[in-house]
Design a protein around this motif. Sequence first.
Motif, PDB file in Angstrom:
ATOM      1  N   ASN A 170      -1.455   3.254 -16.273  1.00 56.73           N
ATOM      2  CA  ASN A 170      -2.235   2.672 -15.170  1.00 56.73           C
ATOM      3  C   ASN A 170      -1.972   1.178 -14.969  1.00 56.73           C
ATOM      4  O   ASN A 170      -2.050   0.669 -13.847  1.00 56.73           O
ATOM      5  N   ASP A 173       0.855   0.742 -12.740  1.00 52.09           N
ATOM      6  CA  ASP A 173       0.613   1.324 -11.424  1.00 52.09           C
ATOM      7  C   ASP A 173      -0.107   0.351 -10.495  1.00 52.09           C
ATOM      8  O   ASP A 173       0.091   0.380  -9.270  1.00 52.09           O
ATOM      9  N   VAL A 174      -0.945  -0.556 -11.042  1.00 54.17           N
ATOM     10  CA  VAL A 174      -1.681  -1.495 -10.185  1.00 54.17           C
ATOM     11  C   VAL A 174      -0.715  -2.442  -9.488  1.00 54.17           C
ATOM     12  O   VAL A 174      -0.821  -2.704  -8.280  1.00 54.17           O
ATOM     13  N   ARG A 176       2.474  -1.953  -8.884  1.00 57.00           N
ATOM     14  CA  ARG A 176       3.271  -1.183  -7.919  1.00 57.00           C
ATOM     15  C   ARG A 176       2.429  -0.869  -6.681  1.00 57.00           C
ATOM     16  O   ARG A 176       2.955  -0.753  -5.577  1.00 57.00           O
ATOM     17  N   TYR A 177       1.129  -0.754  -6.862  1.00 60.10           N
ATOM     18  CA  TYR A 177       0.269  -0.433  -5.728  1.00 60.10           C
ATOM     19  C   TYR A 177       0.301  -1.540  -4.684  1.00 60.10           C
ATOM     20  O   TYR A 177       0.416  -1.285  -3.474  1.00 60.10           O
ATOM     21  N   TYR A 178       0.207  -2.838  -5.118  1.00 59.92           N
ATOM     22  CA  TYR A 178       0.190  -3.948  -4.165  1.00 59.92           C
ATOM     23  C   TYR A 178       1.531  -4.091  -3.453  1.00 59.92           C
ATOM     24  O   TYR A 178       1.583  -4.396  -2.252  1.00 59.92           O
ATOM     25  N   ARG A 180       3.539  -1.699  -2.792  1.00 61.49           N
ATOM     26  CA  ARG A 180       3.560  -0.588  -1.823  1.00 61.49           C
ATOM     27  C   ARG A 180       2.680  -0.916  -0.628  1.00 61.49           C
ATOM     28  O   ARG A 180       3.002  -0.582   0.522  1.00 61.49           O
ATOM     29  N   GLN A 181       1.544  -1.636  -0.836  1.00 62.69           N
ATOM     30  CA  GLN A 181       0.626  -1.956   0.246  1.00 62.69           C
ATOM     31  C   GLN A 181       1.287  -2.888   1.273  1.00 62.69           C
ATOM     32  O   GLN A 181       1.059  -2.764   2.474  1.00 62.69           O
ATOM     33  N   LEU A 795       1.399   7.166  -8.785  1.00 62.11           N
ATOM     34  CA  LEU A 795       0.319   6.231  -9.120  1.00 62.11           C
ATOM     35  C   LEU A 795      -0.896   6.997  -9.622  1.00 62.11           C
ATOM     36  O   LEU A 795      -1.198   8.086  -9.143  1.00 62.11           O
ATOM     37  N   VAL A 799      -6.097   4.289  -9.609  1.00 63.29           N
ATOM     38  CA  VAL A 799      -5.582   3.150  -8.839  1.00 63.29           C
ATOM     39  C   VAL A 799      -5.818   3.381  -7.371  1.00 63.29           C
ATOM     40  O   VAL A 799      -6.033   2.467  -6.590  1.00 63.29           O
ATOM     41  N   ARG A 800      -5.781   4.651  -6.908  1.00 64.21           N
ATOM     42  CA  ARG A 800      -5.917   4.974  -5.496  1.00 64.21           C
ATOM     43  C   ARG A 800      -7.395   5.028  -5.098  1.00 64.21           C
ATOM     44  O   ARG A 800      -7.916   6.061  -4.712  1.00 64.21           O
ATOM     45  N   GLU A 815     -10.632   0.115 -13.335  1.00 67.74           N
ATOM     46  CA  GLU A 815      -9.744   1.207 -13.772  1.00 67.74           C
ATOM     47  C   GLU A 815      -9.891   1.465 -15.265  1.00 67.74           C
ATOM     48  O   GLU A 815     -10.045   2.604 -15.713  1.00 67.74           O
TER      49      GLU A 815
END
Length: 1022
Positions: A170, A173-174, A176-178, A180-181, A795, A799-800, A815
């Motif tokens: 996790n 993943d956080v 990678r999340y931003y 991706r955003q 992800l 995280v989602r 998280e």
Amino acid sequence: MIVGANGTGKSSIVCAICLGLAGKTSFIGRGDKVGLYVKRGYSKGHIELEIYRRPRNLIVRREISVVNNQSVWQINGEHATQKMVEEQTSALNIQVGNLCQFLPQEKVGEFAKMSKIELLEATEKSVGPPEMYKFHSDLKNYREKEKELENTCKEKSAALEKMKQRNERNEQDVQRYYERQRHLDKIKMLERKRPWVEYEVARQEHEEVKRVRDQLKQELKALKEAQAPMTRKIQTVERQCREQETKIKEKGSEIKNITQECKQKQDDLERKDKEVEEVQQRLRMKKDEEIDRQKRISNTKKMIEDLQKELNTTRNYDHVQPEIDQISSALRRVQQDKGAVDSEKVELRREKENLEKEKKKVMINIKRLEDMMHIKEENLRNYFRDTYNAVLWLRQNRNRFRGHIYEPIMLELNMKDSRNAKYIENHIPMNDMRAFVCVNMDDMGAFLSEVRDKQRLKVNAVCAPSISAAGRPPTRPIQELQMYGFVSYLRELIDAPEPVMSYLCEQYKVYDVPIGTARTKMMIEKVISETQLRQIYTGEERYSVKKSIYSNKIISSNTQLKDAKFLTVQVDVDERRRLEDLSKEVTSNLNAVESRIAEFSEKQRLLERKDNELRTKKKELLEMKSRRRQIEQKISTKNDSLKQMEMDTINIEEEERKANAKMKAIHNQKAKLVSELTQLIRTCLSLNMEKVGFVLENTSLTYQKNRLETEYKESAAEQKMKEQQYAELDEKKRRLLNMCKERMKAAREACDLDPNESDIPSELMTAFQSLPNSLDEIDASLNEERSRASCFTGLSSSVRVPIFFFQQKLCTCFEKSLHSFMLKALIPHIPLKKCELENYKLNISQVKEKWLNPLKQLVEQINEKFSEYFRSMQCAGEIDLHTDNEEEYDKYGIRIRVKFRSSTQLHELTPHHQSGGERSVSTMLYLMALQELNRCPFRVVDEINQGMDPTNERRVFEMVVRTACKENTSQYFFITPKLLQNLTYSDNMTVLCVYNGPHMLPPGRWNLKAFLRRRRRVQVHN
């Protein structure tokens, strides 16, 4: 022990015990409703059972109503329910549904069909301690729950491991999340700009379509203005063409009239030519006739000279007359002989024709009978093809057998009246109807070996009795039975060869089975009781009469006769035999007549030859005698003919002069016709020239007209095409306008703009300037950004979450706290489940020990008894506790293995491996092994000895007596319809003999107290 013949009611006692103790009808296997067990003719019935019990016996009464299948229960005289009766029987360990305790007649076969598991459960309920079956059931339930707990522990452990691994992933993943955003934001802005670009493209296309449409509208207006002068020109040319065509038709009519006149003149000239030819032909014929007359005159003179010379050389033959007279006399005699021979031949031919007609008539009748036989053979072929093929083979191979083999009985039999065929077909089975009849046993063996073994045909054959039974007389003359309506015996209805009839008499007693009428059926009871006939046929039924060996009562049954199918074709055997004899006789007479005709023909031929010889000789003599006179007559005739020809002379010069005059007149007429024809041809040529001029002018006008019409059509087609293009462009302009409006609306909605706001906000314009301006570039950028965003897969679900409401640091804490909470909740849950599983295993081991050890001891005790009983019968048998997995308690079962012959191995008792008698012996010995261990008050076994051989039946009976009569064993009900002689009995046995028959007292008149009083009086007197 309850003994009684079949049908006396022994099994009724078994049914009463089962139903009286609240057993289900399915335990008995007879009727599905309790009302069916009440005696026929009664609306109610009752059962009363008294069961020994301390300190007070238990009396159960059940009253059954037939109408509604309802029951009324009483216990010791007080009203009760079925459930109360079931509780009382259960307390006494009575299990009427357990085949180890209660084995009705209809359930004997089901005992051998019980599986090992079912047998174990029945044995536990029957002889085990009360808690044994409960322990077994608990073990099966514990095992199911144990499996569920094991599966739960495995699932929870796997889930815990997955959560630990997910928690480690996790943190990455956080981040990678931003990333991706950011790609998703750009995708959103591209998707906002794209509708505005689409709107601009649609608007430009709309302006271009509008411009092209207006230009096309101007071109259409110019085309319509140019078409008016062209239309007027076409109308003027069409009027001129019609005028020219009228003139052409008028000239054509004049030319046609003149042409007809020319043809008439030509026909007249041809007729004149034919007249000239006819005159010339007649002249030639006159000349040829004169030449021919001169030749005939010359030939006639020459012939007269030759005949005169022959006359001078011919002498006189008057001396041959006596010889001619003799020949004439001989000819008359020959003619008389020929007349006599002809008369004889005519008579013989007439006789031959009569015989041939008679033979033809006989053959027609024989063919008619053979056609009927063909119908019977066709029926045989349709229904029994193998038998038909065997018949064909037999007809070709009769010489291979010493004796005669008759064809199938259905072919050899002939009905005297086809209406009676149904009696024969219902009396003789179809297997014998299609059977061949042999008179020699060796022939039958050879025949069956050929057709059955070699040809694989399904064929039957029988052998006729060595001593004929065909003439066997009936037990009673038919005259004695006529008073009952009988008209004949079966034998009198058929014709058949003597061996076939002998077989039917021997096998089916056709000589002693009478045929009755409707009168017989009306008095059938009297007929059966007085005639003592075994089989009787009435008009439509067959009666079979038997006498009961128990009660000597006459029992009759009747069946409806089936319609005949094979013997309905009637062939008169005597008539056929008579026709065959008559055919042979007529053929013999016909051969004799033909032989006599041949003799007379030879005699006639000799007379003809002699007649011809005499006539030839007489002719020669007559010619010699009349030759001189004939020559003189010929000379005279020729002279007369010569004079006539010399008188018929023709004047050729005169004929030629007449012919020339006629031809000159005809030629003058021809010259006049030629002059008239020439004038007509000149007129026709002049008219044709004028017509050609008119045609040329019309052709020019037509060409001009066609050219103008072509130009007009091209202009009209171009106008139509442009109108169509205009309509399409107008429709396209309308669609594009709607599309522009829709795309404008979609673009404003994508940017969340007010519909009334006309301009794009400045911040959007600033953002749009950094993005591509064409659709292709925008689509390429969208695909690129989407591909980059899709790379951020996998992800964690934690995280989602709606991260827009938190800062990055807060999200990371959320998280981690979420996963920590789930891990803390799951980690202590797994040890609890494992502890619960260990407790179940401990309970199972304790219950298993309480259940399995006593069960093994119980099975060992049963095995000792079972093996001992089998050894006493010089056989072998054993019982063991069988399972494939010790932990699967629902798979435990009792396995019975037996062997009845020393040469075989022990085999498991199944419904398929052992015979019925062996299964009955095994079942009985197993029940005997349970006897001393049984906790139930009584046991019932109904007719288990039916399939046993006498030796096993005696051994089993002695074992039952020895075991059941011991002290401290349950009461035993042994029900049987038969007993062997000299069996071993015990003082502890009670034998009940069940009687039933026409001379027994009805139940309503049975008074036990009166019987006892009568017995005491007899003892006092004695």
